[in-house]
Design a protein around this motif. Structure first.
Motif, short mmCIF file in Angstrom:
data_model
loop_
_atom_site.label_atom_id
_atom_site.label_comp_id
_atom_site.label_asym_id
_atom_site.label_seq_id
_atom_site.Cartn_x
_atom_site.Cartn_y
_atom_site.Cartn_z
N GLY A 47 0.80 -1.20 0.00
CA GLY A 47 0.00 0.00 0.00
C GLY A 47 0.84 1.26 0.00
N GLU A 48 2.03 1.17 0.58
CA GLU A 48 2.93 2.33 0.61
C GLU A 48 3.60 2.57 -0.74
OE1 GLU A 48 5.70 2.12 3.84
OE2 GLU A 48 4.32 0.94 5.08
N PHE A 49 3.46 1.63 -1.65
CA PHE A 49 4.11 1.73 -2.96
C PHE A 49 3.04 1.71 -4.06
CE2 PHE A 49 7.21 0.24 0.00
CZ PHE A 49 8.41 0.80 -0.41
N ALA A 50 2.17 2.70 -4.00
CA ALA A 50 0.98 2.72 -4.85
C ALA A 50 1.30 2.82 -6.34
CB ALA A 50 0.07 3.87 -4.43
N SER A 51 2.49 3.32 -6.68
CA SER A 51 2.83 3.43 -8.11
C SER A 51 3.12 2.07 -8.72
CB SER A 51 4.06 4.33 -8.30
OG SER A 51 5.22 3.72 -7.75
N HIS A 52 3.44 1.10 -7.87
CA HIS A 52 3.76 -0.27 -8.33
C HIS A 52 4.91 -0.31 -9.31
CE1 HIS A 52 0.19 -1.32 -6.19
NE2 HIS A 52 -0.61 -0.72 -7.03
N ASP A 53 5.85 0.63 -9.14
CA ASP A 53 7.06 0.61 -9.96
C ASP A 53 8.01 -0.46 -9.43
OD1 ASP A 53 5.87 2.75 -11.16
OD2 ASP A 53 7.51 4.16 -10.80
N ILE A 54 8.83 -1.01 -10.34
CA ILE A 54 9.82 -2.04 -10.01
C ILE A 54 11.20 -1.53 -10.41
CG2 ILE A 54 10.64 -4.38 -10.46
CD1 ILE A 54 8.09 -4.45 -8.94
N LEU A 55 12.17 -1.69 -9.52
CA LEU A 55 13.56 -1.36 -9.80
C LEU A 55 14.35 -2.64 -9.96
CD1 LEU A 55 15.59 1.11 -9.91
CD2 LEU A 55 16.12 0.53 -7.53
N LEU A 56 15.00 -2.82 -11.11
CA LEU A 56 15.78 -4.02 -11.42
C LEU A 56 17.24 -3.66 -11.63
CD1 LEU A 56 13.54 -5.73 -14.15
CD2 LEU A 56 13.70 -6.37 -11.75
N SER A 57 18.11 -4.64 -11.43
CA SER A 57 19.51 -4.43 -11.78
C SER A 57 19.65 -4.33 -13.29
CB SER A 57 20.37 -5.59 -11.27
OG SER A 57 20.14 -6.75 -12.05
N GLY A 58 20.72 -3.69 -13.72
CA GLY A 58 20.95 -3.56 -15.16
C GLY A 58 21.11 -4.90 -15.85
N GLU A 59 21.76 -5.85 -15.16
CA GLU A 59 21.97 -7.17 -15.77
C GLU A 59 20.64 -7.88 -16.02
OE1 GLU A 59 25.71 -6.05 -13.65
OE2 GLU A 59 23.58 -6.05 -13.12
N ARG A 60 19.73 -7.80 -15.05
CA ARG A 60 18.41 -8.42 -15.25
C ARG A 60 17.64 -7.68 -16.34
NH1 ARG A 60 15.54 -12.78 -15.85
NH2 ARG A 60 13.41 -12.64 -15.08
N ALA A 61 17.78 -6.38 -16.40
CA ALA A 61 17.10 -5.60 -17.44
C ALA A 61 17.59 -5.98 -18.82
CB ALA A 61 17.32 -4.10 -17.19
N VAL A 62 18.88 -6.26 -18.96
CA VAL A 62 19.41 -6.71 -20.25
C VAL A 62 18.76 -8.02 -20.65
CG1 VAL A 62 21.48 -7.53 -21.43
CG2 VAL A 62 21.59 -5.46 -20.05
N THR A 63 18.63 -8.95 -19.69
CA THR A 63 17.98 -10.23 -19.97
C THR A 63 16.56 -10.02 -20.48
OG1 THR A 63 19.28 -11.44 -18.34
CG2 THR A 63 17.16 -12.39 -18.93
N LEU A 64 15.85 -9.05 -19.91
CA LEU A 64 14.48 -8.76 -20.32
C LEU A 64 14.42 -7.82 -21.52
CD1 LEU A 64 12.83 -8.32 -16.80
CD2 LEU A 64 12.83 -10.34 -18.26
N MET A 65 15.60 -7.52 -22.09
CA MET A 65 15.73 -6.68 -23.29
C MET A 65 15.13 -5.29 -23.07
SD MET A 65 15.14 -9.49 -26.33
CE MET A 65 13.65 -10.18 -25.61
N LEU A 66 15.46 -4.71 -21.92
CA LEU A 66 14.96 -3.39 -21.58
C LEU A 66 16.02 -2.30 -21.73
CD1 LEU A 66 12.98 -4.37 -18.37
CD2 LEU A 66 12.06 -3.89 -20.63
N THR A 67 17.20 -2.66 -22.22
CA THR A 67 18.26 -1.66 -22.43
C THR A 67 18.85 -1.86 -23.82
OG1 THR A 67 19.93 -3.13 -21.47
CG2 THR A 67 18.86 -1.59 -19.98
N ASN A 68 19.41 -0.79 -24.34
CA ASN A 68 20.03 -0.91 -25.66
C ASN A 68 21.47 -1.41 -25.53
OD1 ASN A 68 21.73 1.31 -25.04
ND2 ASN A 68 20.18 2.76 -25.76
N GLN A 69 22.13 -1.65 -26.64
CA GLN A 69 23.46 -2.27 -26.61
C GLN A 69 24.47 -1.40 -25.91
OE1 GLN A 69 24.32 -3.28 -30.73
NE2 GLN A 69 24.10 -5.43 -30.22
N ARG A 70 24.39 -0.09 -26.08
CA ARG A 70 25.36 0.79 -25.45
C ARG A 70 25.24 0.71 -23.94
NH1 ARG A 70 25.22 5.48 -23.14
NH2 ARG A 70 23.03 5.81 -23.65
N VAL A 71 24.02 0.76 -23.45
CA VAL A 71 23.82 0.69 -22.01
C VAL A 71 24.16 -0.70 -21.48
CG1 VAL A 71 22.10 0.87 -20.17
CG2 VAL A 71 22.06 2.49 -22.07
#
Length: 351
Positions: A45-69
């Motif tokens: 309830g304290e996190f009503a935006s329901h945003d998620i913070l991931l490590s960069g390595e996990r984000a790469v696996t999920l294809m959420l970053t470009n090659q440079r990043v």
């Protein structure tokens, strides 16, 4: 760096493990965080935006970053990614990737504090949890908080001191001595085992990261147990030697995450890709701890027993003079052949 800062960080790591919200403050912003792995829906309830913070390595696996990043990935924030723990876990945990192949689409936004986000990822790794958080900008009073600098203070290897020492007869040497090292707020105790009689020559030194599965249970998936015992016997045959046993299981990601990596290996990923899919760097160990242990033992020059040239470079960066690298060759088996091939081909081990 103050004792109070390290204490604040230790309390925040404890809150992280227990599934309690905490705040991390950095120079460019402050974040309120709740670890996905240990969270309960009642706390969201304290996190009503329901945003998620991931490590960069996990984000790469999920294809959420470009090659440079992706070359030097940093934490990534997903807007309105999950409103329950059950919805967040497949985003955080690669063990659930096969059962949840279609994720998103996700919308990435600014982290709200890059220094705080990076410190949170370090804290997750230190706590042995997946590097994924429910996140919001800091709001109101925080029951538990720390700064990015506090996290650095908690993990500062210069705070390490000798805690105890005793004679310890072992199979390789009945005259061995064991020395334990501890820092005031950090929970992991590291040890050194001195084999033989100290003289003026540089000792044979082995840096060995804790491996419960290999050292204690005799796992055939790695070569850790045989390497440990072979190193001790090699030191016994030398004038003297020092085993530095570092409490950095799974190359610094912790026992539970190492077992998760094993499960990913059963799905066909090698050790490097398994760590990256989990959201961790390929190498997360802190070799400055070894440098500090050698400093406290008054050992400035060593003969390092390792197949990994990177260990030589990392120790020399800490001011240790490595006058010789000694290889440690052992037979393979059908369970660790791929593991050793990955060490040779992807992490530069000279096997």
């Amino acid at each position: 760096m103050s004792d109070s800062g390290a204490r604040r960080a230790a309390r925040a790591v404890d809150a992280l493990r227990r599934g309690w919200p905490f705040r991390v403050e950095g120079a460019d912003g402050a974040l309120d965080l709740l670890a996905v792995e240990s969270a309960r829906d009642g706390a969201l309830g304290e996190f009503a935006s329901h945003d998620i913070l991931l490590s960069g390595e996990r984000a790469v696996t999920l294809m959420l970053t470009n090659q440079r990043v992706a070359a030097t990935p940093g934490p990534v924030r997903l807007a309105k990614a999950a409103d329950t723990v059950a919805a967040a876990l497949p985003i955080a945990d690669p063990a659930l990737d096969l059962a949840n192949p279609l994720k998103g689409p996700f919308h990435t936004v600014a982290t709200g504090g890059d220094a705080a986000a990076a410190a949170a990822m370090t804290m997750a790794r230190h706590a042995g949890l997946l590097p994924a958080f429910f996140v919001r900008e800091a709001a109101g009073e925080a029951e538990t908080f720390c700064t990015a600098g506090d996290v650095a203070a908690l993990l500062d290897p210069t705070r390490l001191e000798v805690a105890a020492r005793a004679r310890l007869p072992v199979e390789a040497s009945e005259s061995a001595e064991i020395i334990a090292f501890r820092s005031p707020e950090e929970a992991s105790d590291h040890v050194a085992l001195i084999i033989g009689k100290r003289d003026g020559n540089p000792p044979v030194v082995r840096l060995h990261s804790e491996c419960l599965t290999g050292d204690v249970l005799g796992s055939l998936k790695c070569d850790c147990g045989p390497q440990l015992h072979a190193a001790l016997h090699a030191m016994a045959d030398a004038p003297w030697g020092v085993l530095l046993y570092l409490r950095q299981e799974g190359r610094g990601i912790g026992l539970v995450n190492k077992l998760r990596a094993y499960a990913l290996q059963d799905q066909g990923y090698d050790t490097v890709d398994a760590n990256l899919r989990l959201g961790f760097p390929v190498e997360a160990r802190d070799f400055a701890i070894a440098g500090r242990m050698l400093e406290l033992l008054n050992i400035p020059r060593i003969r390092l027993m390792t197949n990994n040239p990177e260990k030589v470079a990392r120790l020399e960066k800490e001011g240790v003079e490595v006058i010789e690298r000694l290889p440690l060759a052992l037979p393979t088996n059908k369970y660790n052949e791929q593991y050793l091939a990955t060490k040779r081909d992807r992490t530069g081990h000279q096997l």
